[in-house]
Design a protein around this motif. Structure first.
Motif, PDB file in Angstrom:
ATOM      1  N   ASP A 387      17.851 100.611  51.592  1.00  0.00           N
ATOM      2  CA  ASP A 387      18.188 100.421  52.997  1.00  0.00           C
ATOM      3  C   ASP A 387      18.410 101.735  53.739  1.00  0.00           C
ATOM      4  OD1 ASP A 387      18.641  98.447  54.993  1.00  0.00           O
ATOM      5  OD2 ASP A 387      20.713  99.143  55.040  1.00  0.00           O
ATOM      6  N   HIS A 391      11.240 106.467  56.959  1.00  0.00           N
ATOM      7  CA  HIS A 391       9.872 106.000  56.744  1.00  0.00           C
ATOM      8  C   HIS A 391       9.066 106.845  55.770  1.00  0.00           C
ATOM      9  CE1 HIS A 391       8.016 108.815  59.731  1.00  0.00           C
ATOM     10  NE2 HIS A 391       9.256 108.870  60.106  1.00  0.00           N
ATOM     11  N   HIS A 394      10.210 106.393  52.226  1.00  0.00           N
ATOM     12  CA  HIS A 394       9.870 105.019  51.871  1.00  0.00           C
ATOM     13  C   HIS A 394       8.414 104.939  51.421  1.00  0.00           C
ATOM     14  CE1 HIS A 394      10.080 100.652  52.101  1.00  0.00           C
ATOM     15  NE2 HIS A 394      11.392 100.793  52.249  1.00  0.00           N
ATOM     16  N   ARG A 907      20.305  99.675  61.956  1.00  0.00           N
ATOM     17  CA  ARG A 907      20.443  98.712  60.851  1.00  0.00           C
ATOM     18  C   ARG A 907      21.614  97.754  61.028  1.00  0.00           C
ATOM     19  NH1 ARG A 907      19.068 103.377  57.285  1.00  0.00           N
ATOM     20  NH2 ARG A 907      21.262 103.792  57.018  1.00  0.00           N
ATOM     21  N   THR A 910      18.320  92.830  62.503  1.00  0.00           N
ATOM     22  CA  THR A 910      16.921  92.945  62.933  1.00  0.00           C
ATOM     23  C   THR A 910      16.850  92.944  64.455  1.00  0.00           C
ATOM     24  OG1 THR A 910      16.439  91.647  61.004  1.00  0.00           O
ATOM     25  CG2 THR A 910      14.624  91.967  62.534  1.00  0.00           C
ATOM     26  N   ASP A 913      17.959  96.204  65.847  1.00  0.00           N
ATOM     27  CA  ASP A 913      16.935  97.236  65.637  1.00  0.00           C
ATOM     28  C   ASP A 913      15.826  97.121  66.670  1.00  0.00           C
ATOM     29  OD1 ASP A 913      18.157  98.605  63.654  1.00  0.00           O
ATOM     30  OD2 ASP A 913      16.933  97.836  62.006  1.00  0.00           O
ATOM     31  N   GLU A 944      11.110 105.510  62.519  1.00  0.00           N
ATOM     32  CA  GLU A 944      11.820 104.700  61.540  1.00  0.00           C
ATOM     33  C   GLU A 944      11.975 103.254  62.030  1.00  0.00           C
ATOM     34  OE1 GLU A 944      12.768 105.102  58.604  1.00  0.00           O
ATOM     35  OE2 GLU A 944      14.219 103.471  58.360  1.00  0.00           O
ATOM     36  N   ARG A 948      10.635  99.741  60.447  1.00  0.00           N
ATOM     37  CA  ARG A 948      11.558  98.645  60.149  1.00  0.00           C
ATOM     38  C   ARG A 948      11.188  97.375  60.897  1.00  0.00           C
ATOM     39  NH1 ARG A 948      16.197  98.764  57.880  1.00  0.00           N
ATOM     40  NH2 ARG A 948      16.613 100.619  56.714  1.00  0.00           N
TER      41      ARG A 948
END
Lengths: 990, 445
Positions: A387, A391, A394, A907, A910, A913, A944, A948
């Motif tokens: 979490d 990016h 990731h 975060r 959702t 975000d 980012e 997400r």
């Protein structure tokens, strides 16, 4: 005998000569000395007393007389007595002379205890003297004493004739004078905090070799000559990092370590001490050791396991250099020891708690290179950090993360649904006193500002129980009356505001009513009143013409010309009149639900009581009630309203509670009508009100729909001109956010004005709530504590108030002082309870607070944003637009905002975000004139968020992205954003 | 009673290397039981690295102050150790008495023998703390609480003596904090990653306002906005004391007092636990809180206390119900006994096991009992006959108490006391009862 000694002592003092005191004291027996002690103390007081001598002040006694007293004190006092008198000013020569005939047994303990408690050594003791006393067994010097005295010992000083200028040279040979110095004393520097690190700071050397004055050089010289154990020196130097020394002292010892230039072999031998450094509260020792480890880690004897055991503390450090250096070492170790790669990669994962993109990428690269995607424990560890991953890391770790069971990841499904907040619920119902006991205890607590609503509840309760107060009960108000008097006489606490003062004056007046009503029972109240009036009289008769503190409530004056207190004052004045006239009718404006709401049905019932009693309702009270009435969904109450009430007040309330209805004349209480129209819908205007004087004013004055701008403004500044040797004025620029409170309306000619006035005389009524929202801009204000109660006056439409607060607190990039900071914080706290949608000024205040200079206010602003989005009360795009306007002129460092996002806004859920992405997008669109400082991080966050939210960048951002792709520092971030450029439904939708 | 306390140690605490083993000697001193038991514990530490780090943090706590001047910092108070019942507990207080720290070395955290059981002050000198920093993970460390073999050179001679002003706040805090602990409940539990993340978000500087610990999803967060389910923390910067320990934990539990008057942060490291309790605010020490006052109103038979003190051993679980049965006492009377014993410095509280344990503070009892000024003031009100009971129907008591210039009304209705004085008005009983209520309660009892 006794008197004879006192006389002799006084005679010596009078002669003003020091030498005769010694034989005098010597001839006295111990008993005689003790007998003399009280007289000496008396003389000490007399001779040390400061007296005025012309324009200056000095001690009464001469220097000699004071010395005589101190010598006598030294000889005749016990250790405790001498310690109590506080001074240790006798110099070495006097003490040495005393020691010829008397050595007090407390001397050694006294010296050591003073050295521990005071910054300086007592009696200006120097190292040579200390050693001399030690050799004579008079003193056993303690560690704190030695480290206080020894630093100066290293230096020789000389003073040129006729000059105050003193030069110093380091004399290393002095350290060889006593064997204990190098063998024992110098090691105490490593255990006790001392001034060794700045002893040479203010010293001048003869030949500009100031660097060589440092004690570090002396350590090196003696160490190189083999007189100091080098290994012990290296170890001790490192151990100082955990000795709770201050930062500069710790840094000095680390510099000493560096000066010793330890070889790799030496370092390997003292590895345990090197690892111990990682527990230091300061970063310099840690980073120095890591620098050595970068070279050392590939050596054969390097303790890898010990290093890996230390990594949790290193990789979670907030100092970027520490984390980066640790990662470099771990990478080297992973390369050299393939068998340990799994363990190392597991360790590296800890770096992902960092928000820094570079650290994350570096860590991810190590894992990607040396880790095994089939290593399930590693993948599981990584899953715990999934979490946190940005990016790029990731992407680098995609193969590892694919293995992770989704359950291992931190879920985020918060606030996915819109949570509707119930405004009038049983949970937030206001609790009123139910008995006279409750009222008494409320009265004693009410002035301490424990609850914002006390200002409303207390007067309402007084009205409610006014009839029940009896001759026997009235004395119980005594403690609360005393508290009220204390407050008006000046005992105000920081959390109190002007409204608390207003309430105290109100209560004193009310007690006056009780004293009249119960002359016998209220005797105690009367006594208290008389006491404080007497006190006030005495104060007023003083020489400085003080302002009045005790006065009747009708004369209450708030801070200067701040009009905002007027409605509160008028309302309490009306209640006082009501109490005086024994009208026990409910106060209309007392909230029924927290924070400040009134249930419309309760309001109707309250008004009904007044109508039945045929008493006219209070003008300010009714406006407060209208302003606080929660009229959403109140249309259902209209039939009941029509049944219960009559007259104009019924029409006003019908207008307020129905969605579509228009006002019905005739209009007598025009302020009520106009206030109701603003509460109902600030955007609507009514032709029926065209004759109201308020209608000729610019509408924004009542609705708060002000225009604002942000940019650089010119102002006149002044500075000292060294050439001209005087202050000169010059034009300077500062960044400023300015709200246009007084928009220019189309001006009429003089004739037109006269004609209009004659044909349509305007209707006006004094005190219209929305006209009174004004408070003066002052550097020191008490209104910060009243802000929440101001807001409580107009919870349906606080826009004007918020605009004024914005102007006060967010006008400049830095908040101007603690008062404004408190005001902003209090406002943000109250916004966390807001149940109506945010409008223009609320959005402006929130935007400004997100980038303001105070960290607490920023964190609160982020909470308001989370709350607002959760309850669908705010528009993130509008905030984005406001922020963009601030960003383009670089009103405040962008870092404030990006740090806040990383800490509190990213975060959350959702939905949050997605809204955050929208906010940033709109802000970025506004930044259309090139780059601003800190933009890189904002672009990284945007990238980012795109990842997400599985989204693609907004098409309208293309031009800006192209522009930024040409900026070297931004090109990589733009490239990362462009990766997400695909067909994307979300992007299309907004 | 002397205004100073003098620690007299046989030697300095130190760490010395002997035959490849680090010997960690904690020199001890107890003004109550001087030299009766030379050594309480002697044995190996299972996890010396963690234990050492916990002791460093304890030392940092003891040396810290969040509301006093640096001068007072110089007057260091030594922590105390309780050894017995297979556990070793180290306790200490910050100078401001607002932060309480305890290291519990659990039965598996050591491999040694308890030669005696008891509680004692131990010398925490800076050199020893510095040496603790270099204790490594796989090292053999032998801990000795008190000298097992008193060397000839030291025998009978106090070589280290440190005089400090009587740590009134410290002792009072030690007694009061136990009651706060017993009224706390586990509110949040975090793993290492969550805890590290949380500690990184502690605001910089010394925030004056309260922060609230909340869980947003699985993410712990400190926010300045008041939250219904949040744990209120005043003086949040004090948590930085734990910064160096958090990366090593296996889990973290946060215990909140039922009226948010304190929070306790318990760090777990397997066989070692570290707890840090914070007072309501950085300017408020546990010493000033009146949690223990009510327990002290009713007298407990002196003989019972003496018996309890005589037959209990260090770290033994205290069970008031069993004691009531054994002594044939009224259960109602026993309700207050844990509070009473705790206020007398005889009990500590273990949050994890949720019970009191016996540990007798190493200070003279009359020192401890003279530390409750509010109770003394209440007694003074009674002596001066300033308390007038207006009515007493059992359920409802109404009284008038003479205050400074005015008479305060005290009403105790169904056990709920209220007073019209400023102290009660401000704190509404959250910081213990005011002297007026205490006086009325004492009078009617």
């Amino acid at each position: 005998m006794k008197n004879q000694h006192i006389d002799q002592f006084l005679a010596i003092l009078k002669k003003n000569k020091i030498p005769p005191i010694y034989p005098f004291l010597e001839q006295l027996s111990h008993k005689e000395r003790r007998a003399l002690a009280p007289s000496i103390k008396k003389q000490q007081k007399f001779y040390e007393e400061f007296i005025q001598n012309g324009n200056s002040w000095r001690s009464r006694g001469s220097m000699e007389q004071q010395k005589i007293v101190h010598i006598a004190l030294f000889v005749c006092s016990t250790g405790k007595e001498y310690e109590r008198q506080g001074h240790s000013w006798l110099e070495e020569k006097y003490i040495k002379r005393i020691f010829e005939f008397y050595i007090p047994d407390w001397f050694g303990a006294y010296i050591n205890s003073r050295a521990l408690e005071e910054g300086m050594a007592p009696f200006r003791m120097e190292y040579d003297w200390m050693m001399d006393l030690q050799s004579k067994k008079i003193l056993e010097p303690s560690g704190p004493l030695i480290v206080k005295i020894l630093p100066q010992f290293l230096y020789d000083s000389k003073q040129k004739k006729g000059s105050y200028h003193r030069t110093y040279t380091r004399n290393d040979t002095k350290l060889l004078k006593y064997p204990e110095t190098l063998a024992h004393h110098i090691w105490l520097f490593f255990e006790e905090e001392s001034t060794i690190h700045w002893t040479d700071q203010y010293m001048n050397s003869d030949d500009n070799t100031k660097d060589l004055l440092s004690w570090k050089q002396a350590f090196k010289v003696h160490c190189d000559a083999g007189r100091i154990d080098r290994k012990r020196l290296l170890r001790s130097t490192l151990e100082t990092s955990n000795m709770n020394f201050n930062q500069s002292s710790t840094g000095w010892f680390i510099d000493l370590f560096l000066l010793m230039e330890p070889s790799p072999e030496e370092l390997l031998k003292i590895q345990d001490s090197l690892f111990g450094v990682f527990n230091s509260p300061h970063s310099k020792p840690t980073n120095t050791v890591l620098r050595y480890f970068k070279k050392l880690c590939l050596e054969k004897g390097f303790l890898i396991d010990e290093f890996l055991a230390s990594t949790p503390i290193l990789l979670t450090s907030e100092v970027k250099t520490t984390v980066t250096s640790t990662l470099m070492i771990l990478e080297k170790l992973a390369k050299k020891h393939p068998n340990k790669s799994s363990e190392i990669c597991n360790t590296v994962c800890q770096a992902f708690v960092s928000n820094d993109a570079n650290i994350q990428v570096r860590a991810a690269k190590i894992i990607a290179k040396y880790g095994d995607p089939d290593d399930m424990p590693l993948c599981a560890t990584l899953g715990g950090y999934a979490d946190f991953l940005m990016h790029e890391p990731h992407e680098l770790l995609a193969r590892f993360l694919a293995q992770v069971d989704e359950d291992n990841q931190i879920p985020e499904a918060l606030y996915a649904e819109v949570i509707q907040k119930e405004v009038l619920s049983a949970d937030n119902k206001v609790i009123y006193p139910e008995s006279l006991d409750d009222l008494m205890f409320l009265a004693s607590a009410v002035f301490d500002h424990n609850d914002e609503l006390h200002l409303d509840i207390f007067p309402a309760a007084l009205v409610q129980f006014h009839d029940q107060i009896s001759q026997e009960q009235v004395h119980r108000f005594e403690p609360s009356l005393q508290r009220a008097y204390k407050i008006v006489m000046g005992d105000l606490r920081a959390s109190m505001g002007n409204l608390d003062h207003m309430l105290a004056v109100f209560f004193i007046d009310y007690c006056g009513i009780l004293i009249k009503r119960f002359p016998k029972g209220a005797q105690k109240l009367k006594t208290l009143k008389d006491f404080y009036h007497k006190k006030e009289k005495e104060r007023m008769s003083g020489p400085y013409n003080p302002s009045k503190r005790l006065y009747p409530f009708k004369d209450w004056f708030g801070p200067g010309d701040s009009k905002i207190y007027k409605p509160f004052y008028k309302r309490l004045l009306f209640i006082l009149k009501q109490l005086r006239e024994q009208q026990i009718l409910p106060i209309l404006s007392t909230p029924t639900h927290y924070p400040y709401w009134i249930d419309p049905m309760t309001l109707v019932q309250r008004v009904k009581c007044w109508q039945e009693a045929k008493v006219p309702i209070g003008h300010a009270d009714m406006q407060f009630a209208i302003s606080r009435c929660y009229s959403k969904d109140s249309e259902l109450l209209l039939p009941e309203l029509a049944k219960q009430l009559t007259g104009e007040v019924q029409r006003v309330l019908s207008f307020l509670m129905s969605k579509e209805s228009s006002p019905e004349g005739p209009f007598k209480t025009i302020a009520h009508w106009f206030a109701a129209s603003i509460v109902k819908n600030p955007e609507s205007t009514y032709s029926e009100f065209s004759k109201f004087s308020y209608s000729s004013e610019h509408r924004s004055k009542f609705t708060g729909d002000f225009q604002w701008k942000v940019g650089s403004t010119e102002f006149q500044n002044s500075r000292w001109d060294y050439k001209k040797s005087k202050m000169v004025n010059f034009t300077d620029y500062r960044k400023m956010m300015k709200i246009d409170f007084y928009p220019k309306s189309k001006s009429a000619t003089f004739l037109e004005s006269v004609f209009k006035l004659k044909t349509f005389p305007k209707l006006h009524q004094g005190l219209m709530l929305y006209e009174e929202i004004h408070f003066r801009r002052e550097w020191y204000e008490t209104s910060a504590s009243d802000v929440k109660r101001f807001y409580g006056m107009l919870p349906n439409n606080p826009e004007i108030l918020l605009a004024k607060i914005c102007d006060k607190t967010l006008r400049y990039p830095e908040i101007q002082g603690e008062t404004f900071k408190r005001m902003l914080i209090n406002t943000l706290e109250v916004l966390l309870d807001q149940t109506t949608s945010f409008r223009k000024m609320a959005h402006l205040l929130l935007s400004g607070a997100l980038i303001c200079s105070d960290k607490t206010a920023r964190s609160l602003a982020a909470e308001v944003w989370v709350y607002g989005e959760t309850h669908e009360l705010i528009n993130s795009q509008e905030i984005g637009g406001n922020l963009g306007k601030h960003f383009i002129v670089e009103f405040a460092p962008l870092k404030r905002f990006t740090d806040l996002i990383m800490e509190s806004m990213l975060r959350v859920s959702t939905k949050h975000d997605e809204r955050l992405q929208m906010m940033i997008e709109i802000a970025l669109i506004s930044v259309n004139e090139g780059s601003v400082r800190g933009l890189k991080k904002l672009l990284e966050i945007y990238g980012e968020l795109l990842r997400r939210n599985n989204s693609s960048p907004l098409a309208t951002l293309d031009l800006n992205l192209e522009l930024w792709s040409k900026v070297k520092s931004l090109s990589k971030s733009v490239k990362d954003i462009n990766k997400y450029k695909t067909t994307n439904p979300i992007a299309e939708s907004h | 009673m002397s205004e100073t306390i003098t620690y007299q140690y046989q030697s300095n605490s130190n760490i010395t290397k002997k035959k490849g083993v680090d010997e960690f000697l904690l020199s001890k001193y107890n003004e109550v039981q001087q030299n009766q038991a030379p050594c309480f514990f002697w044995g190996k530490l299972t996890d010396p690295y963690i234990t050492a780090r916990c002791l460093i943090t304890l030392s940092n706590t003891v040396q810290s102050s969040f509301n006093l001047s640096p001068f007072q910092l110089a007057l260091l108070k030594d922590p105390i150790v309780t050894a017995g019942n297979e556990k070793i507990r180290f306790e200490g207080f910050s100078h401001c008495a607002g932060v309480y720290a305890r290291v519990d070395v659990l039965p598996d955290g050591h491999d040694g023998e308890f030669l005696e059981n008891g509680t004692t002050n131990v010398d925490f000198n800076q050199a020893m703390i510095g040496a603790l920093g270099s204790v490594r993970k796989n090292e053999d460390v032998v801990l000795s609480v008190g000298e097992k073999e008193v060397s000839l050179s030291h025998k009978g001679k106090k070589v280290v003596e440190r005089k400090v002003p009587l740590p009134t706040k410290w002792i009072k805090g030690l007694t009061t904090v136990q009651l706060y602990l017993s009224d706390s409940e586990a509110t949040f539990e975090m793993n290492r990653i969550q805890a590290v993340q949380l500690f990184r978000s502690i605001p910089k500087g010394k925030p004056k306002i309260d922060y609230y610990l909340i869980m947003r999803g699985n993410r712990p967060l400190l926010t300045p906005s008041k939250q219904a389910n949040g744990v209120c923390i005043g003086g949040v910067h004090r948590l930085r004391l734990l910064e160096h320990l958090v990366p090593h934990i296996t889990k973290l539990k946060v215990f909140a007092h039922k009226t948010m008057q304190s929070t306790t942060w318990q760090l777990y490291f397997g066989n070692v636990r570290f707890s840090l309790s914070l007072s309501r605010d950085s300017w408020r020490g546990f010493s000033g809180e009146g949690a223990a006052l009510e327990s002290l109103i009713e007298d407990v038979p002196e003989a019972l206390i003496k018996r309890f003190d005589h037959f209990s051993y260090a770290n033994q679980e205290f069970n008031p119900t069993l004691l009531a049965i054994d002594e044939g006492m009224d259960f109602k009377k026993m309700d207050n006994i844990s509070g009473r014993l705790s206020a007398m410095g005889m009990l500590g509280f273990d949050l994890d096991e949720n019970h009191f344990f016996y540990r007798r503070l190493p200070f003279k009892l009359n020192r401890i009992m003279s530390l409750n000024p509010r109770l003394k003031n209440a007694e003074k009100l009674l002596t001066e006959d300033k308390v007038q009971i207006v009515s007493n129907s059992g359920e409802r008591v109404e009284a008038l108490v003479a205050g400074s210039g005015v008479h305060h009304s005290v009403i105790i209705d169904k056990g709920k006391p209220r007073c019209t004085c400023t102290w009660f008005a401000r704190h509404q009983g959250e910081r213990g009862m005011c002297k007026h209520i205490l006086a009325v309660k004492k009078k009617i009892s």
